[in-house]
Design an enzyme around this catalytic site. Structure first.
Site, PDB file in Angstrom:
ATOM      1  N   CYS A   2       7.525 -26.644 -83.390  1.00  0.00           N
ATOM      2  CA  CYS A   2       7.260 -25.246 -83.048  1.00  0.00           C
ATOM      3  C   CYS A   2       5.994 -24.768 -83.754  1.00  0.00           C
ATOM      4  CB  CYS A   2       8.420 -24.381 -83.495  1.00  0.00           C
ATOM      5  SG  CYS A   2       9.999 -25.012 -82.930  1.00  0.00           S
ATOM      6  N   ARG A  27       1.876 -26.020 -79.322  1.00  0.00           N
ATOM      7  CA  ARG A  27       2.943 -26.709 -80.057  1.00  0.00           C
ATOM      8  C   ARG A  27       4.314 -26.524 -79.419  1.00  0.00           C
ATOM      9  NH1 ARG A  27       1.365 -28.090 -85.315  1.00  0.00           N
ATOM     10  NH2 ARG A  27       3.542 -28.222 -85.912  1.00  0.00           N
ATOM     11  N   TRP A  75       9.545 -24.926 -79.566  1.00  0.00           N
ATOM     12  CA  TRP A  75       9.792 -26.166 -78.832  1.00  0.00           C
ATOM     13  C   TRP A  75      11.253 -26.484 -79.140  1.00  0.00           C
ATOM     14  CZ3 TRP A  75       7.943 -29.263 -75.233  1.00  0.00           C
ATOM     15  CH2 TRP A  75       8.407 -30.570 -75.146  1.00  0.00           C
ATOM     16  N   ASN A 101      10.736 -24.408 -88.090  1.00  0.00           N
ATOM     17  CA  ASN A 101      10.318 -25.583 -87.324  1.00  0.00           C
ATOM     18  C   ASN A 101      11.021 -26.781 -87.955  1.00  0.00           C
ATOM     19  OD1 ASN A 101       8.913 -27.522 -85.845  1.00  0.00           O
ATOM     20  ND2 ASN A 101       7.209 -27.559 -87.298  1.00  0.00           N
ATOM     21  N   GLY A 102      11.603 -27.647 -87.143  1.00  0.00           N
ATOM     22  CA  GLY A 102      12.239 -28.841 -87.700  1.00  0.00           C
ATOM     23  C   GLY A 102      13.711 -28.907 -87.365  1.00  0.00           C
ATOM     24  N   GLU A 484       2.678 -51.857 -71.089  1.00  0.00           N
ATOM     25  CA  GLU A 484       2.270 -50.514 -71.519  1.00  0.00           C
ATOM     26  C   GLU A 484       0.791 -50.510 -71.925  1.00  0.00           C
ATOM     27  OE1 GLU A 484       3.128 -47.612 -71.320  1.00  0.00           O
ATOM     28  OE2 GLU A 484       2.385 -46.449 -73.014  1.00  0.00           O
ATOM     29  N   LYS A 488      -2.020 -48.118 -70.131  1.00  0.00           N
ATOM     30  CA  LYS A 488      -2.873 -47.175 -70.869  1.00  0.00           C
ATOM     31  C   LYS A 488      -4.335 -47.381 -70.490  1.00  0.00           C
ATOM     32  CE  LYS A 488      -0.614 -44.753 -71.954  1.00  0.00           C
ATOM     33  NZ  LYS A 488       0.823 -44.716 -71.893  1.00  0.00           N
ATOM     34  N   GLU A 491      -5.025 -46.151 -66.889  1.00  0.00           N
ATOM     35  CA  GLU A 491      -5.005 -44.693 -66.812  1.00  0.00           C
ATOM     36  C   GLU A 491      -6.256 -44.065 -67.393  1.00  0.00           C
ATOM     37  OE1 GLU A 491      -1.185 -43.991 -69.023  1.00  0.00           O
ATOM     38  OE2 GLU A 491      -0.887 -42.527 -67.437  1.00  0.00           O
ATOM     39  N   HIS A 507       2.345 -70.015 -64.055  1.00  0.00           N
ATOM     40  CA  HIS A 507       2.849 -69.941 -62.678  1.00  0.00           C
ATOM     41  C   HIS A 507       1.888 -69.181 -61.773  1.00  0.00           C
ATOM     42  CE1 HIS A 507       6.558 -71.787 -64.003  1.00  0.00           C
ATOM     43  NE2 HIS A 507       6.604 -70.905 -64.993  1.00  0.00           N
ATOM     44  N   LYS A 609       0.462 -34.770 -65.654  1.00  0.00           N
ATOM     45  CA  LYS A 609       1.372 -35.059 -66.769  1.00  0.00           C
ATOM     46  C   LYS A 609       2.792 -35.237 -66.257  1.00  0.00           C
ATOM     47  CE  LYS A 609       2.575 -35.625 -71.028  1.00  0.00           C
ATOM     48  NZ  LYS A 609       2.358 -36.990 -71.517  1.00  0.00           N
TER      49      LYS A 609
HETATM   50  C1  AGP Z   1       2.285 -42.495 -68.958  1.00  0.00           C
HETATM   51  O1  AGP Z   1       1.124 -42.640 -69.695  1.00  0.00           O
HETATM   52  C2  AGP Z   1       2.134 -41.897 -67.637  1.00  0.00           C
HETATM   53  N1  AGP Z   1       1.320 -40.757 -67.602  1.00  0.00           N
HETATM   54  C3  AGP Z   1       3.292 -41.987 -66.671  1.00  0.00           C
HETATM   55  O2  AGP Z   1       3.457 -43.340 -66.381  1.00  0.00           O
HETATM   56  C4  AGP Z   1       4.654 -41.402 -67.093  1.00  0.00           C
HETATM   57  O3  AGP Z   1       5.208 -42.183 -68.109  1.00  0.00           O
HETATM   58  C5  AGP Z   1       5.577 -41.367 -65.861  1.00  0.00           C
HETATM   59  O4  AGP Z   1       5.022 -40.534 -64.887  1.00  0.00           O
HETATM   60  C6  AGP Z   1       6.969 -40.887 -66.208  1.00  0.00           C
HETATM   61  O5  AGP Z   1       6.974 -39.590 -66.707  1.00  0.00           O
HETATM   62  P1  AGP Z   1       8.230 -39.008 -67.417  1.00  0.00           P
HETATM   63  O6  AGP Z   1       8.519 -39.832 -68.616  1.00  0.00           O
HETATM   64  O7  AGP Z   1       7.859 -37.604 -67.768  1.00  0.00           O
HETATM   65  O8  AGP Z   1       9.376 -39.067 -66.445  1.00  0.00           O
END
Ligand code: AGP
Length: 614
Positions: A2, A27, A75, A101-102, A484, A488, A491, A507, A609
């Site tokens: 928060c 925050r 938050w 906060n916490g 992952e 990254k 993206e 393979h 997001k």
């Molecule tokens: C992660 O870097 C991405 N932006 C994306 O893959 C994300 O993880 C995915 O859209 C799932 O989102 P969520 O965890 O909010 O459900």
């Protein structure tokens, strides 16, 4: 995570507090509230939703003029994001107002104690419990500083608390344990904030507090003490960031800030999970032990990064609980007519709690009679609301589009679920579970160690600027880490990147290997199962074909040295927990490479997001 503001001086406290909250809204924005001291009473207002809702309420029903006050932007952790759960919270006699906060880990015990003394608690929050506790100390005839010290000695967990007493119009008192708080030093006025963004337009002189300290600010001074009342000192410094850097804690991107916040986020996600006897307690798991014992299959559903956390969950849950686990992309799940029964537990992982694919998948699972447990970072979002149970990850708001601390805390929640399930099913002894919990609690320090080598990773990003393609290899729990790392990079840097299970190379994918191709290799810790040796052979194979190998390997692993063009050391941790440390250099690499390429790291092209369409 928060945002907190406190002020005492000669200006309108309402203006200073609201402006500070605006700067801290990144925050958290589940609710906002303010409390002012007004001639022996507390005047306060609070509203769920963004700060604008509070501002509108104050405009319609103005608060009295005052030069001392506190404010909060929330938050949510304990309790839904409602008006009632919004801060400030007042004590029983409404003499004290408190923002927090916490997480106060022992709040349930304190709450029971207060209720036994006929305290009526109106919210579901741990904060209100603290407000009653501090006011109970004030009733003993001490001042707010002493009351705060006494209350802090009774609380466990991580907290920043800021309080005002209606009977004392000259002081704001705050305390911190494992949670941020800074003091802004003015002339005839002083400030408190979760970070310097709260007061940077008024002063650039700041005081950083140490652990377990109480600070009292008045118009003319600042006094720091320990929880035991001994005099103490903070560390004075000058802030030379601009406002936008201040919000990012001095970093260039929210994403980079969030990467560096991971030790804290992982620690928060572990808070309050063990009771006094050492048994795991997951309050938000609203499934009975009988329900859990009946489970004969787990299906994890998620998208993107959350899906990779689900892959790690499979390794952990199957190993600890001996229950079969499937991991499914949420977007594919309901279209293949999955076999779901009342004995199937569906685990939906989502940072945002709003991902449409995941939401539709859980609706389908529930319509077939299966129970759904959500692992989510966003309190009150749709996915946990529509689930039978939830484990919140407590990472705080994640603003960078590319998930970082969201992922690491999802991993922690998956481990916690696996261990809890093992405890209920009796597939692991209590001391084994406690040993793994102890190892998990060491992870924030290990992540810190990895972060302290960020410069080595940045130097490498510079070296690979211009590379058209990068591969990532992993095995076991390192395989989702490889995926992952590749995600990254796609993206953020918009270049070809792919993650492979190292054993699959021969393979097909090995045909991609060419002179100079950078390949990140997540080397499993050395153990009894030959995983490490097999990985080393795979690395030799790609190197023999001209690849440049960037190896992530544990301290003391000398076998890897001859085959690593670049060697980045990881702390020694068990293989199942290795993703918590191995992911971090990959996040740093992607963030730095994208920065060098001139990309907008926080808002990469074509992405959102939270993906609320299927
Ligand atoms: C992660 O870097 C991405 N932006 C994306 O893959 C994300 O993880 C995915 O859209 C799932 O989102 P969520 O965890 O909010 O459900």
């Amino acid at each position: 995570m928060c945002g907190i503001v406190g002020y005492v001086g000669m200006r309108s406290a309402q203006d200073v507090v609201i402006e500070g909250l605006r700067r801290l809204e990144y925050r958290g924005y589940d609710s906002a509230g303010i409390a002012l001291v007004d001639h022996g009473t507390i005047a306060s207002d609070k509203k769920s939703g963004k700060l604008a809702n509070l501002e509108k309420a104050i405009e319609e029903s103005p608060l009295p003029a005052s030069t001392i006050g506190i404010g909060h932007t929330r938050w949510a952790t304990h309790g839904a994001p409602t008006d009632r759960n919004a801060h400030p919270h007042l004590g029983r006699e409404q003499r004290l107002a408190l923002v927090h906060n916490g997480i106060i880990e022992n709040f349930a015990e304190i709450r029971a104690e207060l209720e036994a003394e006929s305290h009526e608690l109106l919210s579901e929050t741990d904060t209100e419990v603290a407000a009653h506790l501090i006011e109970r100390e004030l009733d003993k005839g001490v001042d707010l500083t002493v009351a705060m010290q006494a209350a802090c000695r009774q609380m466990e967990g991580a907290f920043t608390l800021v309080a005002v007493d209606s009977q004392d119009p000259d002081r704001v008192v705050a305390a911190r344990r494992n949670s941020p708080l800074v003091v802004g030093l003015g002339e005839g006025e002083n400030f408190l904030g979760s970070d310097v963004a709260a007061f940077i337009e008024h002063t650039r002189e700041a005081l950083e507090l140490g652990q377990d300290q109480v600070v009292t600010i008045t118009r003319d001074g600042v006094a720091v003490s320990t929880f035991d009342g001994e005099p103490a000192e903070g560390t004075r410094y000058h802030v030379d960031w601009d406002l936008s850097a201040a919000e990012k804690d001095g970093h260039d991107w929210f994403m980079r800030k969030e990467i560096f916040e991971q030790p804290r986020a992982v620690a928060d996600s572990l808070l309050g999970r063990r009771d006094a006897s050492g048994r795991l307690q997951l309050d938000e798991v609203r499934l009975s032990d009988e329900d859990l014992r009946e489970i004969d299959k787990v299906i994890v559903i998620a998208c993107g990064t959350s899906f990779y956390a689900g892959m790690v969950a499979k390794y952990a849950i199957e190993h600890w609980c001996r229950v079969p686990v499937e991991v499914e992309l949420a977007s594919e799940f309901r279209y293949r007519d999955p076999i779901l029964t009342q004995r199937t537990l569906v685990v939906a992982i989502s940072q945002s709690g709003e991902t449409a694919d995941t939401l539709q998948a859980i609706r389908h699972a529930r319509s077939q009679g299966s129970k759904v447990l959500a692992i989510c970072n966003t309190n009150g979002s749709t996915i946990p609301r529509e689930s039978d149970a939830v484990i919140y990850t407590h990472a705080g708001p994640e603003i960078g589009v590319a998930s970082t601390k969201g992922f690491l805390t999802q991993l922690v929640a998956c481990y916690l679920l696996g261990l809890y399930f093992a405890q209920v099913k009796g597939t692991r002894f209590g001391d084994e579970i406690n040993q793994i919990m102890d190892q998990l609690e060491e992870m924030p320090a290990h992540i810190d160690t990895v972060l302290s080598h960020a410069d080595e990773v940045y130097a490498m990003a510079k070296e690979y600027l211009g590379t058209p393609s990068v591969l990532f290899l992993g095995r076991h729990a390192g395989y989702p880490v490889a995926l992952e790392g590749a995600l990254k990079l796609k993206e953020l840097a918009y270049i070809h990147a792919e993650g492979f299970a190292a054993g699959e190379l021969k393979h097909g994918p090995i045909a991609l290997v060419d002179n100079g191709l950078p390949i990140w290799c997540i080397v499993p810790p050395r153990g009894r199962d030959q995983l490490h040796e097999k990985m080393v052979s795979g690395i030799q194979e790609v190197r023999a074909r001209g690849a440049r190998t960037i190896c992530l390997a544990e301290e003391g692993d000398t076998a890897i040295e001859p085959y690593a063009d670049v060697l980045i050391r990881l702390p020694k941790v068990p293989v199942l927990l290795q993703p918590l440390v191995a992911t971090v250099p990959l996040q740093l690499f992607a963030c730095e490479l994208a920065t060098l390429m001139g990309h907008d790291v926080d808002m990469p092209r074509n992405l959102a997001k939270s993906v609320t369409v299927e």
